[in-house]
Design an enzyme around this catalytic site. Structure first.
Site, PDB file in Angstrom:
ATOM      1  N   ASP A 156     -38.069 -10.117  61.828  1.00 23.50           N
ATOM      2  CA  ASP A 156     -37.471 -10.784  62.063  1.00 23.50           C
ATOM      3  C   ASP A 156     -38.312 -12.314  62.856  1.00 23.50           C
ATOM      4  O   ASP A 156     -39.429 -11.647  63.269  1.00 23.50           O
ATOM      5  CB  ASP A 156     -36.112 -10.613  63.018  1.00 23.50           C
ATOM      6  CG  ASP A 156     -35.176  -9.843  62.180  1.00 23.50           C
ATOM      7  OD1 ASP A 156     -35.708 -10.289  61.008  1.00 23.50           O
ATOM      8  OD2 ASP A 156     -34.564  -9.375  62.291  1.00 23.50           O
ATOM      9  N   ARG A 191     -41.847 -11.644  47.883  1.00 24.82           N
ATOM     10  CA  ARG A 191     -40.139 -12.166  46.771  1.00 24.82           C
ATOM     11  C   ARG A 191     -40.471 -13.897  47.484  1.00 24.82           C
ATOM     12  O   ARG A 191     -40.955 -14.374  48.962  1.00 24.82           O
ATOM     13  CB  ARG A 191     -39.347 -11.411  47.458  1.00 24.82           C
ATOM     14  CG  ARG A 191     -39.211 -10.251  46.702  1.00 24.82           C
ATOM     15  CD  ARG A 191     -38.353  -9.855  45.337  1.00 24.82           C
ATOM     16  NE  ARG A 191     -37.342 -10.378  44.787  1.00 24.82           N
ATOM     17  CZ  ARG A 191     -37.395 -11.096  43.191  1.00 24.82           C
ATOM     18  NH1 ARG A 191     -38.076 -10.640  42.117  1.00 24.82           N
ATOM     19  NH2 ARG A 191     -35.874 -11.545  42.989  1.00 24.82           N
ATOM     20  N   ARG A 244     -31.418  -3.676  57.848  1.00 29.08           N
ATOM     21  CA  ARG A 244     -31.079  -4.279  58.373  1.00 29.08           C
ATOM     22  C   ARG A 244     -29.967  -4.490  58.830  1.00 29.08           C
ATOM     23  O   ARG A 244     -29.570  -5.327  59.821  1.00 29.08           O
ATOM     24  CB  ARG A 244     -32.130  -5.482  57.915  1.00 29.08           C
ATOM     25  CG  ARG A 244     -33.143  -5.428  57.390  1.00 29.08           C
ATOM     26  CD  ARG A 244     -34.169  -6.320  56.953  1.00 29.08           C
ATOM     27  NE  ARG A 244     -33.323  -8.186  57.272  1.00 29.08           N
ATOM     28  CZ  ARG A 244     -34.252  -8.096  58.243  1.00 29.08           C
ATOM     29  NH1 ARG A 244     -35.689  -7.500  58.361  1.00 29.08           N
ATOM     30  NH2 ARG A 244     -34.191  -9.406  58.415  1.00 29.08           N
ATOM     31  N   TYR A 302     -41.104  -6.766  57.572  1.00 26.94           N
ATOM     32  CA  TYR A 302     -39.939  -7.619  57.138  1.00 26.94           C
ATOM     33  C   TYR A 302     -39.782  -7.857  58.555  1.00 26.94           C
ATOM     34  O   TYR A 302     -38.629  -7.330  59.253  1.00 26.94           O
ATOM     35  CB  TYR A 302     -39.458  -6.681  55.913  1.00 26.94           C
ATOM     36  CG  TYR A 302     -38.045  -7.786  56.068  1.00 26.94           C
ATOM     37  CD1 TYR A 302     -37.637  -9.085  56.348  1.00 26.94           C
ATOM     38  CD2 TYR A 302     -36.832  -7.515  54.843  1.00 26.94           C
ATOM     39  CE1 TYR A 302     -36.821  -9.460  56.313  1.00 26.94           C
ATOM     40  CE2 TYR A 302     -36.208  -7.902  54.203  1.00 26.94           C
ATOM     41  CZ  TYR A 302     -35.808  -9.335  54.748  1.00 26.94           C
ATOM     42  OH  TYR A 302     -34.393  -9.734  54.797  1.00 26.94           O
ATOM     43  N   GLU A 349     -29.437 -20.220  47.379  1.00 29.12           N
ATOM     44  CA  GLU A 349     -30.605 -19.633  47.380  1.00 29.12           C
ATOM     45  C   GLU A 349     -30.715 -18.652  46.226  1.00 29.12           C
ATOM     46  O   GLU A 349     -30.099 -18.136  46.404  1.00 29.12           O
ATOM     47  CB  GLU A 349     -30.735 -19.184  48.759  1.00 29.12           C
ATOM     48  CG  GLU A 349     -32.719 -18.396  49.209  1.00 29.12           C
ATOM     49  CD  GLU A 349     -32.094 -18.155  51.150  1.00 29.12           C
ATOM     50  OE1 GLU A 349     -32.105 -19.035  51.493  1.00 29.12           O
ATOM     51  OE2 GLU A 349     -32.179 -17.380  50.956  1.00 29.12           O
ATOM     52  N   ARG A 402     -21.238  -0.247  57.875  1.00 25.96           N
ATOM     53  CA  ARG A 402     -20.158  -0.564  58.849  1.00 25.96           C
ATOM     54  C   ARG A 402     -19.831  -0.057  60.201  1.00 25.96           C
ATOM     55  O   ARG A 402     -20.579  -0.192  60.489  1.00 25.96           O
ATOM     56  CB  ARG A 402     -18.987   0.628  57.824  1.00 25.96           C
ATOM     57  CG  ARG A 402     -19.035   2.110  58.760  1.00 25.96           C
ATOM     58  CD  ARG A 402     -17.419   3.045  59.454  1.00 25.96           C
ATOM     59  NE  ARG A 402     -17.489   3.599  57.372  1.00 25.96           N
ATOM     60  CZ  ARG A 402     -16.492   2.591  56.832  1.00 25.96           C
ATOM     61  NH1 ARG A 402     -15.706   2.054  57.415  1.00 25.96           N
ATOM     62  NH2 ARG A 402     -16.305   3.576  55.848  1.00 25.96           N
ATOM     63  N   ARG A 428     -26.949 -16.597  48.189  1.00 23.96           N
ATOM     64  CA  ARG A 428     -26.388 -17.113  49.113  1.00 23.96           C
ATOM     65  C   ARG A 428     -26.038 -19.203  49.373  1.00 23.96           C
ATOM     66  O   ARG A 428     -26.865 -19.252  48.694  1.00 23.96           O
ATOM     67  CB  ARG A 428     -26.445 -16.880  50.668  1.00 23.96           C
ATOM     68  CG  ARG A 428     -28.181 -16.766  51.145  1.00 23.96           C
ATOM     69  CD  ARG A 428     -28.691 -16.469  52.202  1.00 23.96           C
ATOM     70  NE  ARG A 428     -29.561 -16.170  52.748  1.00 23.96           N
ATOM     71  CZ  ARG A 428     -30.468 -15.504  53.529  1.00 23.96           C
ATOM     72  NH1 ARG A 428     -30.240 -14.604  54.127  1.00 23.96           N
ATOM     73  NH2 ARG A 428     -31.757 -15.937  53.095  1.00 23.96           N
TER      74      ARG A 428
HETATM   75  N1  UDP Z   1     -27.779  -7.196  51.783  1.00 25.99           N
HETATM   76  C1  UDP Z   1     -26.390  -7.515  50.931  1.00 25.99           C
HETATM   77  N2  UDP Z   1     -26.064  -7.580  50.645  1.00 25.99           N
HETATM   78  C2  UDP Z   1     -25.413  -9.233  51.970  1.00 25.99           C
HETATM   79  C3  UDP Z   1     -26.863  -9.230  53.052  1.00 25.99           C
HETATM   80  C4  UDP Z   1     -27.322  -8.629  53.212  1.00 25.99           C
HETATM   81  O1  UDP Z   1     -26.890  -6.679  49.624  1.00 25.99           O
HETATM   82  O2  UDP Z   1     -24.157 -10.346  52.011  1.00 25.99           O
HETATM   83  C5  UDP Z   1     -28.814  -6.861  52.033  1.00 25.99           C
HETATM   84  C6  UDP Z   1     -30.464  -7.284  50.890  1.00 25.99           C
HETATM   85  O3  UDP Z   1     -31.046  -6.292  50.564  1.00 25.99           O
HETATM   86  C7  UDP Z   1     -30.974  -7.951  51.800  1.00 25.99           C
HETATM   87  C8  UDP Z   1     -30.923  -7.407  53.558  1.00 25.99           C
HETATM   88  O4  UDP Z   1     -29.652  -6.752  53.427  1.00 25.99           O
HETATM   89  O5  UDP Z   1     -31.585  -8.208  51.602  1.00 25.99           O
HETATM   90  C9  UDP Z   1     -31.025  -7.888  54.304  1.00 25.99           C
HETATM   91  O6  UDP Z   1     -30.274  -9.043  54.786  1.00 25.99           O
HETATM   92  P1  UDP Z   1     -30.428 -10.161  55.598  1.00 25.99           P
HETATM   93  O7  UDP Z   1     -29.486 -10.715  56.046  1.00 25.99           O
HETATM   94  O8  UDP Z   1     -31.399  -9.426  56.791  1.00 25.99           O
HETATM   95  O9  UDP Z   1     -31.572 -10.466  55.099  1.00 25.99           O
HETATM   96  P2  UDP Z   1     -32.109 -12.024  55.548  1.00 25.99           P
HETATM   97  O10 UDP Z   1     -31.542 -13.220  55.935  1.00 25.99           O
HETATM   98  O11 UDP Z   1     -33.835 -11.555  56.211  1.00 25.99           O
HETATM   99  O12 UDP Z   1     -32.425 -12.451  53.582  1.00 25.99           O
END
Ligand code: UDP
Length: 338
Positions: free
Chosen positions: A313, A215, A138, A311, A263, A142, A243
Site C-alpha cells: 500500500d 497484473r 488484505r 503488494y 476497471e 468479517r 469495480r
Molecule cells: N477482493 C475481493 N472482493 C472484493 C474486494 C477485494 O475478492 O470486493 C479481494 C481480491 O482478491 C482483491 C483483494 O481482495 O485483489 C484485495 O482487495 P483490495 O481492495 O485491497 O484491492 P486493491 O484496491 O489493492 O486493488
C-alpha cells in the site's frame, strides 16, 4: 553521496526527499511526463481524476503520516465500498451493517463465495483458493461491529489539493528528468554513484530469468451528468470488470458532472502498465531468482511494488523507504519506523 532515483512514484519520491534532506545529491529519472507514479491525479473538466485507479490513503504508522503531512493537508474522507453481489448491493467488508442489509447472518464460507470468489478470479485470473494470504488477508472476511469503513486505520484522508500537488511539494528543489528512456540513468551513473531503483526488477536485470508476471488494468471512462451513489461499487459477479467508481467522491468535489470509470484486470504485457505483482504460482519462484541477484548488486537499493515484487500500500512504500534507506539517513529521520 550521489543518488540516482529511478522512478518518481511514492517509493522513489519518498526516497528522494529523505536522501535530499540528509544532504545527499539526488537526481530522479522518470519515464512518464509527470511524477507520482500510479498515484498521479489530474484536474480534468473540474474533476480530480485518479488516472491510474483509485488511491485512498490510510495508515497506522504515525511517522509515515507525519512525513507525508509535511507536503499536504488532508481531507476527512473515509473510504466506503459497496459491492454488487448475488444478494444485492451490500457494504463491504462484511459487517453488522451488511448483515442488516442482507437480512440474516452469513457464514465465513458464504461470505467468501459472495464477495471474494468471482471478484478475485477476475482480478487475478486464478481461483480464490489458489491465492496466498498476502492477498486474501488484505480485506477482512468479517467485522463483528457496525464499522462500514473500508479501512480502519487511525490516519485516513485524501491530499487536500490532490496527489499531484503532494508529490510536487515532496520533490521541491530536487532535479527530475521527465520523459526519459527507461535506461537513461545507466548512461549517467558514474563509479561510486548509488541507485534507488523502483522499476520492474526483471527489467533491471534485462529479464535474464525471464519476465515476471504482473497484473495490469484497463480503464473505461465515461463522463456522466449523474453521480454514482457510492465512491466505489465492486462487482462481485460475472460482469467482466471488477469495480466501477466516481472520481468526484475521492476529493469531495461536487461538480455538475463526473467521470465514471470501469476497471478491467488483465495480464501485463508490452504496451500496458504493471500494477500488481503476482506473488503466487510461477511469480514467486522467478522473483526469488531476481531477489538473489538484487542482494548481490552493490550500490543499488530496490524499493516499491515493482522492484520488491510485493503488494505494498502507499504507506508501506514510504515505511519501506524509511527502513531500507536507514544506512544513508541521520538517526532521527527513521528511528520511529520498523
Ligand atoms: N477482493 C475481493 N472482493 C472484493 C474486494 C477485494 O475478492 O470486493 C479481494 C481480491 O482478491 C482483491 C483483494 O481482495 O485483489 C484485495 O482487495 P483490495 O481492495 O485491497 O484491492 P486493491 O484496491 O489493492 O486493488
Amino acid at each position: 553521496m550521489k543518488f540516482h532515483v529511478v522512478g518518481s512514484g511514492i517509493s522513489g519520491s519518498a526516497a528522494a526527499r529523505l536522501l535530499a534532506d540528509a544532504g545527499h545529491h539526488v537526481e530522479i529519472w522518470e519515464t512518464r511526463s509527470q511524477t507520482g507514479g500510479n498515484c498521479h491525479d489530474e484536474r480534468i473538466n473540474g474533476v480530480t481524476v485518479h488516472r491510474y485507479g483509485p488511491h485512498l490513503f490510510h495508515t497506522n504508522d504515525r511517522a509515515v503520516w507525519e512525513f507525508l503531512s509535511r507536503f499536504t493537508a488532508w481531507t476527512d474522507y473515509r473510504h466506503k465500498v459497496m459491492a454488487d453481489t448475488a444478494l444485492g448491493r451490500i457494504s463491504i467488508p462484511y459487517s453488522k451493517v451488511t448483515e442488516r442489509q442482507i437480512g440474516h447472518a452469513l457464514t465465513d464460507e458464504e461470505i467468501r463465495d459472495l464477495i471474494f470468489a468471482e471478484y478475485s478470479e477476475k482480478q487475478w485470473g486464478v481461483p480464490w483458493k489458489e491465492l496466498p494470504a498476502a492477498i486474501t488477508g488484505r480485506v477482512p472476511t468479517r467485522r463483528d461491529n457496525d464499522d462500514d469503513r473500508y479501512f480502519t486505520d487511525e490516519f485516513q484522508g485524501q491530499p487536500a489539493c490532490g496527489y499531484a500537488a503532494m508529490f510536487s511539494n515532496m520533490l521541491d528543489g530536487i532535479p527530475v528528468r521527465l520523459g526519459v528512456n527507461p535506461d537513461e540513468w545507466r548512461r549517467h551513473r558514474k563509479p561510486g554513484d548509488r541507485v534507488i531503483y523502483t522499476g520492474k526488477i526483471d527489467d533491471y536485470f534485462d529479464c535474464v530469468h525471464g519476465p515476471l508476471p504482473y497484473r495490469s488494468l484497463r480503464f473505461e471512462h465515461e463522463w456522466s451528468p449523474d453521480r454514482l451513489p457510492h465512491p466505489v461499487i465492486n462487482q462481485c459477479n460475472r460482469l467482466p470488470y471488477t469495480r466501477i467508481y466516481d472520481h468526484a467522491w475521492f476529493s469531495g468535489e461536487t461538480p455538475p458532472h463526473t467521470l465514471v470509470t470501469r476497471e478491467y484486470p488483465l495480464a501485463h504485457e508490452a504496451g500496458n502498465d504493471p500494477y500488481y505483482p503476482v506473488p503466487f504460482g510461477d511469480g514467486m519462484a522467478i522473483y526469488q531468482k531476481y531477489r538473489a541477484l538484487a542482494t548481490a548488486e552493490m550500490g543499488t537499493v530496490f524499493l516499491g511494488r515493482l522492484a520488491t515484487y510485493s503488494y505494498l500500500d502507499m504507506w508501506m512504500a514510504v515505511a519501506q523507504a524509511f527502513s531500507k534507506l536507514r544506512p544513508f539517513l541521520p538517526m532521527q529521520q527513521t528511528t520511529k519506523n520498523p
